[in-house]
Scaffold this active site. Structure first.
Site, PDB file in Angstrom:
ATOM      1  N   ALA A  67       0.865  -1.183   0.000  1.00 36.54           N
ATOM      2  CA  ALA A  67       0.000   0.000   0.000  1.00 36.54           C
ATOM      3  C   ALA A  67       0.899   1.230   0.000  1.00 36.54           C
ATOM      4  O   ALA A  67       2.085   1.132   0.324  1.00 36.54           O
ATOM      5  CB  ALA A  67      -0.861  -0.019   1.256  1.00 36.54           C
ATOM      6  N   GLY A 106       0.627  -5.188   0.660  1.00 37.96           N
ATOM      7  CA  GLY A 106      -0.575  -5.100  -0.165  1.00 37.96           C
ATOM      8  C   GLY A 106      -0.356  -5.679  -1.559  1.00 37.96           C
ATOM      9  O   GLY A 106      -1.302  -6.201  -2.175  1.00 37.96           O
ATOM     10  N   GLU A 109      -0.893  -9.175  -1.272  1.00 41.18           N
ATOM     11  CA  GLU A 109      -2.321  -9.421  -1.034  1.00 41.18           C
ATOM     12  C   GLU A 109      -3.118  -9.386  -2.342  1.00 41.18           C
ATOM     13  O   GLU A 109      -4.058 -10.153  -2.526  1.00 41.18           O
ATOM     14  CB  GLU A 109      -2.865  -8.410  -0.016  1.00 41.18           C
ATOM     15  CG  GLU A 109      -2.280  -8.685   1.379  1.00 41.18           C
ATOM     16  CD  GLU A 109      -2.680  -7.647   2.403  1.00 41.18           C
ATOM     17  OE1 GLU A 109      -2.298  -6.470   2.229  1.00 41.18           O
ATOM     18  OE2 GLU A 109      -3.371  -8.004   3.365  1.00 41.18           O
ATOM     19  N   GLU A 129       4.551  -5.555   6.809  1.00 40.56           N
ATOM     20  CA  GLU A 129       3.706  -4.593   7.540  1.00 40.56           C
ATOM     21  C   GLU A 129       4.115  -4.437   8.994  1.00 40.56           C
ATOM     22  O   GLU A 129       4.044  -3.349   9.567  1.00 40.56           O
ATOM     23  CB  GLU A 129       2.232  -5.026   7.468  1.00 40.56           C
ATOM     24  CG  GLU A 129       1.555  -4.790   6.124  1.00 40.56           C
ATOM     25  CD  GLU A 129       1.682  -5.970   5.169  1.00 40.56           C
ATOM     26  OE1 GLU A 129       2.576  -6.814   5.378  1.00 40.56           O
ATOM     27  OE2 GLU A 129       0.892  -6.034   4.212  1.00 40.56           O
TER      28      GLU A 129
HETATM   29  C1  3H9 Z   1       0.659  -2.395   3.382  1.00 44.69           C
HETATM   30  O1  3H9 Z   1       0.872  -2.861   2.299  1.00 44.69           O
HETATM   31  C2  3H9 Z   1      -0.650  -2.496   4.113  1.00 44.69           C
HETATM   32  C3  3H9 Z   1      -1.596  -3.473   3.504  1.00 44.69           C
HETATM   33  O2  3H9 Z   1      -1.327  -4.776   3.946  1.00 44.69           O
HETATM   34  C4  3H9 Z   1      -3.003  -3.185   3.906  1.00 44.69           C
HETATM   35  C5  3H9 Z   1      -3.561  -1.864   3.450  1.00 44.69           C
HETATM   36  C6  3H9 Z   1      -5.001  -1.720   3.780  1.00 44.69           C
HETATM   37  N1  3H9 Z   1       4.633   3.358  -0.274  1.00 44.69           N
HETATM   38  O3  3H9 Z   1      13.389   1.837  -0.005  1.00 44.69           O
HETATM   39  P1  3H9 Z   1      13.758   2.530  -1.259  1.00 44.69           P
HETATM   40  C7  3H9 Z   1       9.323   4.679  -1.829  1.00 44.69           C
HETATM   41  S1  3H9 Z   1       1.860  -1.507   4.193  1.00 44.69           S
HETATM   42  C8  3H9 Z   1       5.096   4.535  -0.687  1.00 44.69           C
HETATM   43  O4  3H9 Z   1      14.741   3.630  -1.172  1.00 44.69           O
HETATM   44  P2  3H9 Z   1      14.925   0.090  -2.261  1.00 44.69           P
HETATM   45  C9  3H9 Z   1      10.388   5.115  -0.853  1.00 44.69           C
HETATM   46  O5  3H9 Z   1       9.869   6.032   0.084  1.00 44.69           O
HETATM   47  C10 3H9 Z   1       3.233  -1.474   3.061  1.00 44.69           C
HETATM   48  N2  3H9 Z   1       6.373   4.736  -1.062  1.00 44.69           N
HETATM   49  O6  3H9 Z   1      14.238   1.510  -2.406  1.00 44.69           O
HETATM   50  C11 3H9 Z   1      11.411   5.723  -1.786  1.00 44.69           C
HETATM   51  O7  3H9 Z   1      10.936   7.013  -2.114  1.00 44.69           O
HETATM   52  P3  3H9 Z   1      11.955   8.235  -2.366  1.00 44.69           P
HETATM   53  C12 3H9 Z   1       3.972  -2.754   3.023  1.00 44.69           C
HETATM   54  C13 3H9 Z   1       7.200   3.700  -1.004  1.00 44.69           C
HETATM   55  O8  3H9 Z   1      15.170  -0.379  -3.629  1.00 44.69           O
HETATM   56  C14 3H9 Z   1      11.305   4.840  -3.024  1.00 44.69           C
HETATM   57  O9  3H9 Z   1      10.042   4.199  -2.949  1.00 44.69           O
HETATM   58  N3  3H9 Z   1       5.143  -2.618   2.206  1.00 44.69           N
HETATM   59  C15 3H9 Z   1       6.790   2.441  -0.568  1.00 44.69           C
HETATM   60  O10 3H9 Z   1      16.042   0.139  -1.302  1.00 44.69           O
HETATM   61  C16 3H9 Z   1      12.381   3.789  -3.105  1.00 44.69           C
HETATM   62  O11 3H9 Z   1      12.400   3.064  -1.882  1.00 44.69           O
HETATM   63  C17 3H9 Z   1       6.329  -2.210   2.702  1.00 44.69           C
HETATM   64  O12 3H9 Z   1       6.474  -1.987   3.870  1.00 44.69           O
HETATM   65  C18 3H9 Z   1       5.434   2.279  -0.201  1.00 44.69           C
HETATM   66  N4  3H9 Z   1       4.936   1.111   0.214  1.00 44.69           N
HETATM   67  O13 3H9 Z   1      13.822  -0.839  -1.567  1.00 44.69           O
HETATM   68  C19 3H9 Z   1       7.452  -2.124   1.705  1.00 44.69           C
HETATM   69  N5  3H9 Z   1       7.843   1.591  -0.599  1.00 44.69           N
HETATM   70  O14 3H9 Z   1      12.743   7.819  -3.553  1.00 44.69           O
HETATM   71  C20 3H9 Z   1       8.270  -0.898   1.983  1.00 44.69           C
HETATM   72  C21 3H9 Z   1       8.879   2.317  -1.055  1.00 44.69           C
HETATM   73  O15 3H9 Z   1      11.042   9.394  -2.559  1.00 44.69           O
HETATM   74  N6  3H9 Z   1       9.303  -0.695   1.001  1.00 44.69           N
HETATM   75  N7  3H9 Z   1       8.498   3.581  -1.298  1.00 44.69           N
HETATM   76  O16 3H9 Z   1      12.781   8.310  -1.109  1.00 44.69           O
HETATM   77  C22 3H9 Z   1      10.474  -1.351   1.010  1.00 44.69           C
HETATM   78  O17 3H9 Z   1      10.717  -2.237   1.808  1.00 44.69           O
HETATM   79  C23 3H9 Z   1      11.504  -0.911   0.028  1.00 44.69           C
HETATM   80  O18 3H9 Z   1      11.174   0.378  -0.419  1.00 44.69           O
HETATM   81  C24 3H9 Z   1      11.641  -1.809  -1.230  1.00 44.69           C
HETATM   82  C25 3H9 Z   1      12.629  -1.144  -2.228  1.00 44.69           C
HETATM   83  C26 3H9 Z   1      12.187  -3.175  -0.798  1.00 44.69           C
HETATM   84  C27 3H9 Z   1      10.329  -1.992  -1.920  1.00 44.69           C
END
Ligand code: 3H9
Length: 700
Positions: A67, A106, A109, A129
């Protein structure tokens, strides 16, 4: 037919397959436009008689990584992600999800709500999450156990760890893995499903993971005992939801999950953890990146092979850089190189790396006794003892031999880098790279920017941090930078309370209760009381006599109680044990010091101890902001979490101050001690923020 429905979700029909392409860089987060686009695309496919099946895939580097975290602080717009997942699952035509990259939260999901799943061999799958104080709230807690059983689902959700595609297939979470092109493989799977007529296959109707109720119930029991004593909300709620998936009909289970998700989302813990996630990424956004050109760094000289130098060398080798370690004599060099080798050997034993990895890394390491051997390096980092004259001498020698354009870095924790820079002919190439010990493990890197440093050097420092897998935080020059300045007031607050009547053991217990791994006096014992003592002695001549000074630390040092290394500090250590015992002699010494000042001891509650310590930190943080040493409050939080053990789920001292409210912070500071000017005097910058009803967050 080629129809573009929305920029972030594209739709076209290929043969009889509706291909839905998610396109929301950088990580295809499931923001509002994507959610709306997905529902519209599913409805279009369902209504189109020419369509027999649906393929969902994503453009760019990844299937949705979750999400959109940035939307959680705003009112959530319909359609919600759970509704999107339900709509996908309810589709009357088979839906195939083709997964690549990081299929997280998400995103996973959405895949689970699809009827069939194929993944690229390199894809990583997980439920992170919990790291945000949340739970999989779009049906994940209900669907995953129906495929893989409670134990495996709980393992994924409670750890937040990612697993590979083959493992996910083995546990029934996906159907196929491809080493080929994921879009082609997804289309082939869709054709196959259509041809075989297997039709829709709804995860919520499946029972594969529910076949062994006893194993599932015992997984719930084990998970509950695994989190016993934890103050974290999300893990407990995750277990409740997975239990609900075993006991309740799917509709009731989804409602149960959605209430639990709302509870988590609204919790201070999740607000804090989301703040940290965003702050960690924001830290790399510094003004110099706009103008600075990153210099190539492929070889690095490390001056000093002590604990710090060796740790830095390991970190650089882990980043696949060439390293030359310089020491002043053969024995020290051998010891320094030996420390590096020992770290990698331990990693092999612990199966973190293979023997080949170790050899490959060590092949990049060289040692020398001659400064001239550093002539070709792109960066030199000095990690010699914290003595100004010695560091200046090292810098002068580096200045004489390094090639033009090489970067000169110091790992000093306290010294004035402006002075160090101005002592050589190329101050523009000087930067502070303050690693934390053990340097190969700790993720924090304070990047200290003296006045004359060029933007290129700053940009290069941040590029290096990224390469080493560290979080770089920009810091201006000041005694102790961000972290040690805040540590200083934290210790002062703790020492004042001890002098006023608390015991060091109570303060440690209270701060561990707050979430720190160790209390401040345990940290003193670990680091050695003599270090701060030496510093106090250095500053003794210039100390303002009107400023409060606690003597018991000096008295302990005079008695030789330097901490763990001598078996005695604030705690008493039996030979070979790191587990300290409370020591009556320490309490007597403190009581004497108190008595000598005529202080009548008073009681402190744990909550007051915690409040005083964290308020002192936040006030000092505000000073760092006002002085321009820290760029933004969130950087201070990142430093305290990654360098000093501040509990991540509390969000850092500035975030805590915002949660308490700055008005409350100011009145607490005024109340704590009206006479003290060192740590309790509220910083003026609080006033305009309070006047405008703002928190520190407004400055991020
Ligand atoms: C969820 O899903 C809830 C649901 O179950 C239910 C809902 C009802 N959203 O980390 P990076 C941005 S909760 C928005 O540097 P990497 C990040 O801020 C979510 N933005 O890259 C950054 O922006 P900026 C569950 C996001 O290659 C850019 O993307 N998911 C999100 O080192 C690059 O990120 C997570 O917790 C997001 N969800 O790593 C996953 N994710 O360039 C969280 C990233 O402006 N994300 N951004 O600074 C990660 O673990 C890592 O970002 C990922 C890439 C592994 C994907």
């Amino acid at each position: 037919m080629n129809l573009i429905m929305d920029d972030s979700v594209k739709y076209h029909v290929q043969d009889d397959i509706a291909v839905i392409t998610i396109n929301n860089p950088p990580v295809n987060a499931l923001g509002h436009a994507v959610r709306a686009g997905l529902v519209a695309a599913i409805e279009r496919a369902e209504a189109d008689n020419a369509v027999a099946g649906v393929l969902i895939h994503a453009q760019g580097r990844t299937f949705p990584a979750g999400a959109d975290i940035k939307e959680f602080d705003k009112p959530l717009l319909d359609p919600s992600l759970p509704a999107v997942c339900d709509r996908i699952e309810a589709c009357t035509k088979p839906v195939i999800a083709a997964l690549h990259g990081t299929v997280l939260g998400g995103g996973f999901e959405v895949a689970l709500a699809s009827h069939y799943r194929i993944a690229a061999a390199q894809a990583k799958i997980g439920f992170p999450e919990v790291n945000l104080g949340l739970l999989p709230g779009a049906g994940g807690t209900q669907r995953a156990p129906r495929l893989c059983g409670a134990a495996f689902a709980l393992g994924l959700m409670l750890s937040g760890k990612q697993i590979g595609a083959f493992f996910a297939k083995k546990r029934g979470l996906i159907d196929e893995v491809t080493k080929g092109n994921i879009l082609d493989a997804g289309l082939a799977m869709a054709r196959d499903v259509i041809a075989k007529g297997t039709g829709v296959r709804r995860t919520l109707e499946r029972r594969d993971g529910l076949k062994d109720p006893i194993a599932n119930q015992s997984a719930i029991k084990d998970a509950r005992s695994g989190i016993e004593g934890s103050v974290l909300l999300a893990p407990a709620k995750i277990i409740d939801c997975v239990e609900a998936s075993l006991l309740l009909p799917d509709e009731a289970g989804k409602i149960f999950e959605s209430i639990a998700f709302e509870d988590c989302l609204a919790s201070d813990q999740s607000v804090a953890l989301r703040h940290v996630f965003i702050s960690e990424r924001m830290a790399a956004n510094v003004p110099e990146l706009a103008t600075g050109k990153v210099r190539n760094i492929s070889s690095v000289g490390v001056i000093g092979g002590g604990t710090m130098g060796a740790g830095i060398a390991v970190s650089l080798l882990d980043g696949d850089l060439d390293v030359v370690m310089l020491e002043r004599d053969a024995a020290s060099l051998e010891a320094g190189l030996g420390r590096v080798v020992a770290v990698f050997e331990r990693s092999v034993v612990k199966k973190r790396i293979t023997e080949e990895d170790k050899n490959r890394k060590l092949a990049r390491l060289a040692g020398t006794l001659n400064m001239s051997d550093l002539a070709g390096v792109d960066l030199a980092i000095e990690a010699v003892i914290e003595d100004r004259a010695i560091k200046e001498e090292v810098f002068a020698q580096l200045d004489a031999v390094l090639k033009s354009g090489a970067i000169l870095a110091t790992n000093t924790s306290y010294l004035d880098i402006d002075e160090l820079a101005s002592s050589i002919s190329r101050p523009q190439d000087v930067v502070g790279l303050h690693f934390f010990s053990p340097a190969n493990i700790m993720k924090l890197l304070e990047i200290v920017v003296p006045d004359a440093t060029s933007d290129d050097v700053v940009a290069s420092g941040f590029a290096l941090a990224k390469r080493l897998g560290k979080i770089g935080v920009r810091v201006g020059v000041t005694d102790g930078f961000i972290g040690n300045r805040i540590l200083k007031v934290y210790r002062l607050a703790a020492e004042y309370m001890v002098e006023d009547g608390a015991s060091p053991y109570q303060v440690d217990r209270a701060m561990r209760g707050y979430g720190f791994g160790l209390g401040p006096f345990q940290v003193y014992d670990l680091a050695g009381l003599d270090i701060a003592w030496a510093q106090r002695k250095r500053h003794a001549a210039t100390r303002d006599p009107d400023i409060r000074y606690t003597e018991f630390g000096d008295k302990m040092c005079e008695a030789g109680w330097f901490g763990q290394k001598v078996g005695r500090g604030f705690y008493h250590y039996e030979a070979g044990s790191r587990q300290g015992k409370e020591d009556q002699a320490v309490l007597d010494l403190i009581a004497d010091a108190r008595g000598a000042k005529g202080i009548k001891p008073r009681r402190f509650g744990d909550a007051e101890i915690q409040r005083r310590c964290v308020s002192a930190m936040a006030n000092e943080g505000a000073k760092l902001l006002a002085q321009g040493i820290a760029l933004r409050p969130s950087d201070i939080d990142v430093v305290m979490i990654h360098g000093y053990g501040f509990p991540r789920w509390r969000g850092g001292p500035m975030q805590v101050a915002d949660q308490v409210g700055l008005m409350q912070l100011r009145s607490d500071l005024r109340r704590f001690d009206t006479a003290d000017t060192q740590i309790w005097h509220p910083v003026e910058m609080l006033d305009p923020l309070i006047l405008n009803g703002q928190g520190f967050g407004a400055l991020n």
